[in-house]
Design a protein around this motif. Structure first.
Motif, PDB file in Angstrom:
ATOM      1  N   MET A 108       2.898  -4.118   4.081  1.00  0.00           N
ATOM      2  CA  MET A 108       3.636  -3.279   4.289  1.00  0.00           C
ATOM      3  C   MET A 108       2.803  -2.328   3.696  1.00  0.00           C
ATOM      4  SD  MET A 108       7.216  -4.177   3.556  1.00  0.00           S
ATOM      5  CE  MET A 108       7.777  -3.646   1.631  1.00  0.00           C
ATOM      6  N   THR A 109       3.089  -0.812   4.622  1.00  0.00           N
ATOM      7  CA  THR A 109       2.677   0.429   4.091  1.00  0.00           C
ATOM      8  C   THR A 109       3.695   1.249   3.880  1.00  0.00           C
ATOM      9  OG1 THR A 109       0.478  -0.039   4.730  1.00  0.00           O
ATOM     10  CG2 THR A 109       1.068   2.303   4.601  1.00  0.00           C
ATOM     11  N   SER A 110       3.817   2.254   2.618  1.00  0.00           N
ATOM     12  CA  SER A 110       4.424   3.130   2.776  1.00  0.00           C
ATOM     13  C   SER A 110       3.546   4.255   3.211  1.00  0.00           C
ATOM     14  CB  SER A 110       5.662   3.103   1.476  1.00  0.00           C
ATOM     15  OG  SER A 110       4.819   3.669   0.890  1.00  0.00           O
ATOM     16  N   GLU A 134       1.287  -1.525  -0.171  1.00  0.00           N
ATOM     17  CA  GLU A 134      -0.411  -0.055  -0.111  1.00  0.00           C
ATOM     18  C   GLU A 134       0.989   1.865  -0.096  1.00  0.00           C
ATOM     19  OE1 GLU A 134      -2.843  -0.193   3.112  1.00  0.00           O
ATOM     20  OE2 GLU A 134      -4.275  -0.832   2.055  1.00  0.00           O
ATOM     21  N   HIS A 151      -5.950  13.161 -16.139  1.00  0.00           N
ATOM     22  CA  HIS A 151      -4.988  12.933 -15.678  1.00  0.00           C
ATOM     23  C   HIS A 151      -3.956  13.918 -14.510  1.00  0.00           C
ATOM     24  CE1 HIS A 151      -5.704   9.672 -18.703  1.00  0.00           C
ATOM     25  NE2 HIS A 151      -5.337   8.828 -18.299  1.00  0.00           N
ATOM     26  N   ILE A 152      -4.160  13.841 -13.098  1.00  0.00           N
ATOM     27  CA  ILE A 152      -2.594  14.444 -12.307  1.00  0.00           C
ATOM     28  C   ILE A 152      -1.628  13.716 -13.140  1.00  0.00           C
ATOM     29  CG2 ILE A 152      -2.199  15.433 -11.001  1.00  0.00           C
ATOM     30  CD1 ILE A 152      -5.393  14.978  -9.602  1.00  0.00           C
ATOM     31  N   ARG A 153      -0.235  14.715 -13.544  1.00  0.00           N
ATOM     32  CA  ARG A 153       0.643  13.336 -13.409  1.00  0.00           C
ATOM     33  C   ARG A 153       1.507  14.226 -12.438  1.00  0.00           C
ATOM     34  NH1 ARG A 153       5.257  14.619 -19.064  1.00  0.00           N
ATOM     35  NH2 ARG A 153       4.603  16.594 -18.614  1.00  0.00           N
ATOM     36  N   LEU A 154       2.156  12.752 -11.518  1.00  0.00           N
ATOM     37  CA  LEU A 154       3.153  13.372 -10.647  1.00  0.00           C
ATOM     38  C   LEU A 154       4.158  13.297 -11.016  1.00  0.00           C
ATOM     39  CD1 LEU A 154       0.324  12.157  -7.732  1.00  0.00           C
ATOM     40  CD2 LEU A 154       1.410  13.981  -8.684  1.00  0.00           C
ATOM     41  N   PRO A 179      -5.180  19.613  -8.762  1.00  0.00           N
ATOM     42  CA  PRO A 179      -5.731  20.937 -10.149  1.00  0.00           C
ATOM     43  C   PRO A 179      -7.463  21.702  -9.626  1.00  0.00           C
ATOM     44  CG  PRO A 179      -4.638  19.060 -11.163  1.00  0.00           C
ATOM     45  CD  PRO A 179      -5.461  18.794  -9.739  1.00  0.00           C
ATOM     46  N   ASN A 201      -0.727  12.038  -0.464  1.00  0.00           N
ATOM     47  CA  ASN A 201      -1.097  13.324  -0.705  1.00  0.00           C
ATOM     48  C   ASN A 201      -1.067  13.749  -1.981  1.00  0.00           C
ATOM     49  OD1 ASN A 201      -2.954  13.760   2.290  1.00  0.00           O
ATOM     50  ND2 ASN A 201      -0.574  13.988   2.849  1.00  0.00           N
ATOM     51  N   VAL A 202      -2.175  14.159  -2.654  1.00  0.00           N
ATOM     52  CA  VAL A 202      -2.229  14.782  -3.818  1.00  0.00           C
ATOM     53  C   VAL A 202      -2.523  16.135  -3.962  1.00  0.00           C
ATOM     54  CG1 VAL A 202      -2.641  14.299  -5.635  1.00  0.00           C
ATOM     55  CG2 VAL A 202      -1.755  12.740  -5.506  1.00  0.00           C
ATOM     56  N   GLN A 203      -2.179  16.570  -3.605  1.00  0.00           N
ATOM     57  CA  GLN A 203      -3.236  18.352  -4.240  1.00  0.00           C
ATOM     58  C   GLN A 203      -3.144  18.158  -6.001  1.00  0.00           C
ATOM     59  OE1 GLN A 203      -2.600  21.754  -2.365  1.00  0.00           O
ATOM     60  NE2 GLN A 203      -3.580  22.764  -3.742  1.00  0.00           N
ATOM     61  N   GLU A 242       4.136   8.742   2.815  1.00  0.00           N
ATOM     62  CA  GLU A 242       4.648   9.919   2.127  1.00  0.00           C
ATOM     63  C   GLU A 242       3.906  10.622   2.777  1.00  0.00           C
ATOM     64  OE1 GLU A 242       5.636   9.178  -1.895  1.00  0.00           O
ATOM     65  OE2 GLU A 242       5.656   6.885  -1.597  1.00  0.00           O
ATOM     66  N   ASN A 243       4.725  11.441   3.726  1.00  0.00           N
ATOM     67  CA  ASN A 243       3.212  11.846   4.182  1.00  0.00           C
ATOM     68  C   ASN A 243       3.152  13.901   3.960  1.00  0.00           C
ATOM     69  OD1 ASN A 243       2.394  11.382   7.624  1.00  0.00           O
ATOM     70  ND2 ASN A 243       4.270  11.811   7.933  1.00  0.00           N
ATOM     71  N   HIS A 244       4.351  14.927   3.081  1.00  0.00           N
ATOM     72  CA  HIS A 244       4.398  15.392   2.370  1.00  0.00           C
ATOM     73  C   HIS A 244       3.292  15.634   1.551  1.00  0.00           C
ATOM     74  CE1 HIS A 244       7.011  12.846   0.765  1.00  0.00           C
ATOM     75  NE2 HIS A 244       7.142  13.652  -0.723  1.00  0.00           N
ATOM     76  N   THR A 245       3.039  16.590   0.853  1.00  0.00           N
ATOM     77  CA  THR A 245       1.858  16.396  -0.523  1.00  0.00           C
ATOM     78  C   THR A 245       2.524  16.751  -1.866  1.00  0.00           C
ATOM     79  OG1 THR A 245       0.393  17.615   0.889  1.00  0.00           O
ATOM     80  CG2 THR A 245      -0.238  17.835  -1.450  1.00  0.00           C
ATOM     81  N   LEU A 246       2.076  16.117  -2.925  1.00  0.00           N
ATOM     82  CA  LEU A 246       2.518  16.021  -3.537  1.00  0.00           C
ATOM     83  C   LEU A 246       1.903  16.737  -4.897  1.00  0.00           C
ATOM     84  CD1 LEU A 246       2.986  11.795  -4.359  1.00  0.00           C
ATOM     85  CD2 LEU A 246       4.362  13.961  -3.831  1.00  0.00           C
ATOM     86  N   SER A 247       2.042  17.595  -5.805  1.00  0.00           N
ATOM     87  CA  SER A 247       0.814  18.228  -6.615  1.00  0.00           C
ATOM     88  C   SER A 247       2.447  17.767  -7.922  1.00  0.00           C
ATOM     89  CB  SER A 247       1.266  19.557  -6.086  1.00  0.00           C
ATOM     90  OG  SER A 247       2.294  20.172  -6.360  1.00  0.00           O
ATOM     91  N   GLY A 248       0.904  17.857  -8.875  1.00  0.00           N
ATOM     92  CA  GLY A 248       0.667  18.025 -10.480  1.00  0.00           C
ATOM     93  C   GLY A 248      -0.176  18.793 -11.348  1.00  0.00           C
ATOM     94  N   ALA A 249       0.248  18.889 -12.187  1.00  0.00           N
ATOM     95  CA  ALA A 249      -1.005  20.022 -13.326  1.00  0.00           C
ATOM     96  C   ALA A 249      -1.807  18.701 -13.452  1.00  0.00           C
ATOM     97  CB  ALA A 249       0.204  20.924 -14.274  1.00  0.00           C
ATOM     98  N   ILE A 250      -2.424  19.191 -14.256  1.00  0.00           N
ATOM     99  CA  ILE A 250      -3.558  18.116 -14.745  1.00  0.00           C
ATOM    100  C   ILE A 250      -2.985  18.386 -16.402  1.00  0.00           C
ATOM    101  CG2 ILE A 250      -5.978  18.592 -16.345  1.00  0.00           C
ATOM    102  CD1 ILE A 250      -6.645  20.335 -14.492  1.00  0.00           C
ATOM    103  N   LEU A 308       0.451   5.231   0.248  1.00  0.00           N
ATOM    104  CA  LEU A 308      -0.509   6.211   0.296  1.00  0.00           C
ATOM    105  C   LEU A 308      -0.046   8.081   0.365  1.00  0.00           C
ATOM    106  CD1 LEU A 308      -0.258   5.704   4.576  1.00  0.00           C
ATOM    107  CD2 LEU A 308      -2.279   4.942   2.892  1.00  0.00           C
TER     108      LEU A 308
END
Lengths: 316, 108
Positions: free
Chosen positions: B1-3, A167, A183-186, A175, A171-173, B5-13, A169
């Protein structure tokens, strides 16, 4: 695992010729191909048809299947629900290109799958694979932006070489203004190549959870708004929920059930912004006491109205 | 098992923000670069940079939405055994159909 009757799926006789099978496939493909079809379960049906054709078009596979198939009947039909792959992270091709049934794999082995999917192997060494995932999002996230937590299941090979599901986890911002299917591209969140190299990207395809008030269609939103007969007939200003908050909506006099009012640019704030549509429903007050009955009777006496005039029927 | 990630990821459309080269498209759609070029020549895909024929292929740019379009074209090509002209025709008719359906829905 169930037995699949490929002849039945294709709608052909067991002794159908190659030409007949091809013809049947073409016809079904035009009907169910997800790129051209508006049928409800087009994708699942086309997958089934594609699998059947894959077997029946090849003389060897067809012969093997025929031999195995003697005396078997099609098992109970099983179709995965439309969101079955929600929350999974796939590597390689997009989630839509998923594989054939267990039945097919058991017969012909996973390697027998045709398709371009394997063509990517060996592409661009040193660059990690792009990963794909699908998530269900609340409409609010697109209307206002904000972050959302997602749990993705990532298949991985552990130290003992077994395939395990891990799993992840995130956190996604989100848009603002994203619509279903986009699609959101990370960047850099996809697969890591062995050794050093650039990791691939993670593509998150967005779909929406059903909203309690609004129907979502692309970037447009639809609201069914009940009004009283007098509000529809005489016109009125009624309080209406919209994504931007409650507004005073002017109902023009002479509105009917099904009348559509458009609030331009009040839909999903994409570029260009979607529209917000209000569909009027006329709600009738119940005639459950003497006063209400009298009011209806007075209306009947005052209005020579026959909604069935075009049928040639009479009011009484 | 879990990973976690506490920080926030951002990406565009991706469809709206990405600017892709022939190479990117070829990789993402798992086809030969030549095939992408053929799609451009047939009008299936559009180059967003000032697309004069004189511009070097290496400088062509595509929008993120081109990936979906190219994949759709590839599926039509494969599943209906269409040639390029057939794919281009099917795509433009399908788009027109979508457009008409949308207009009809907005009117009703």
């Amino acid at each position: 695992m169930e037995f699949k009757d490929y002849y039945k799926i294709m709608g052909v006789e067991r002794n159908a010729t190659e030409a007949q099978i091809k013809q049947a496939y073409r016809k079904l493909a035009r009907k169910y191909h997800p790129d051209v079809s508006k049928e409800k379960d087009a994708e699942a049906r086309f997958k089934e048809v594609g699998e059947a054709y894959e077997v029946l078009k090849s003389a060897e596979k067809r012969a093997a299947y025929d031999q195995l198939g003697q005396g078997h009947r099609a098992g109970e039909d099983f179709r995965p629900p439309p969101d079955w792959d929600s929350g999974f992270e796939f590597s390689g091709a997009s989630a839509g290109d998923s594989a054939y049934s267990d039945f097919f794999d058991a017969l012909f082995g996973a390697r027998a799958r045709s398709g371009r999917r394997n063509a990517r192997e060996g592409f661009q060494r040193g660059q990690g694979e792009d990963h794909h995932a699908k998530v269900l999002l609340d409409l609010e996230a697109s209307l206002r932006g904000g972050t959302r937590p997602f749990t993705l299941r990532v298949p991985e090979i552990d130290a003992d070489g077994r395939l395990v599901s891990k799993e992840r986890l995130l956190n996604v911002q989100i848009p603002k203004g994203i619509v279903a299917g986009q699609h959101i591209r990370l960047a850099g969140q996809g697969g890591r190549p062995p050794g050093d190299g650039t990791p691939g990207d993670l593509f998150i395809e967005v779909d929406f959870q059903p909203h309690p008030l609004y129907r979502i269609d692309g970037r447009d939103l639809y609201l069914e708004l009940p009004v009283t007969p007098w509000e529809a007939a005489l016109g009125a200003t009624v309080q209406t929920p919209t994504p931007a908050g409650t507004v005073d909506l002017k109902i023009p006099a002479g509105s009917r059930a099904g009348s559509k009012l458009r609030l331009k640019g009040r839909g999903i704030p994409a570029s260009p912004a979607g529209d917000f549509y209000v569909l009027l429903q006329v709600a009738l007050p119940p005639a459950n006491d003497d006063r209400a009955k009298a009011a209806y009777a007075a209306m009947a006496a005052a209005l020579p109205f026959n909604p069935r005039a075009s049928y040639g029927a009479h009011t009484s | 098992m879990t990973s976690s990630e506490n920080h926030t990821l951002s990406g565009a459309i991706f469809e709206e923000s990405a600017v892709l080269t022939v190479k990117d498209l070829s990789r993402m759609c798992a086809v030969d670069e030549r095939h992408i070029v053929e799609f451009v020549e047939e009008g299936v895909l559009e180059v967003i940079t000032a697309g004069t024929a004189a511009v070097d292929m290496a400088e062509w740019h595509f929008s993120g939405a081109s990936v979906r379009r190219a994949r759709r074209a590839l599926r039509l090509e494969r599943d209906f055994e269409l040639n390029l002209a057939g794919v281009a025709l099917a795509l433009s008719l399908l788009e027109e159909l979508d457009q008409l359906r949308r207009e009809l829905k907005a009117r009703r």
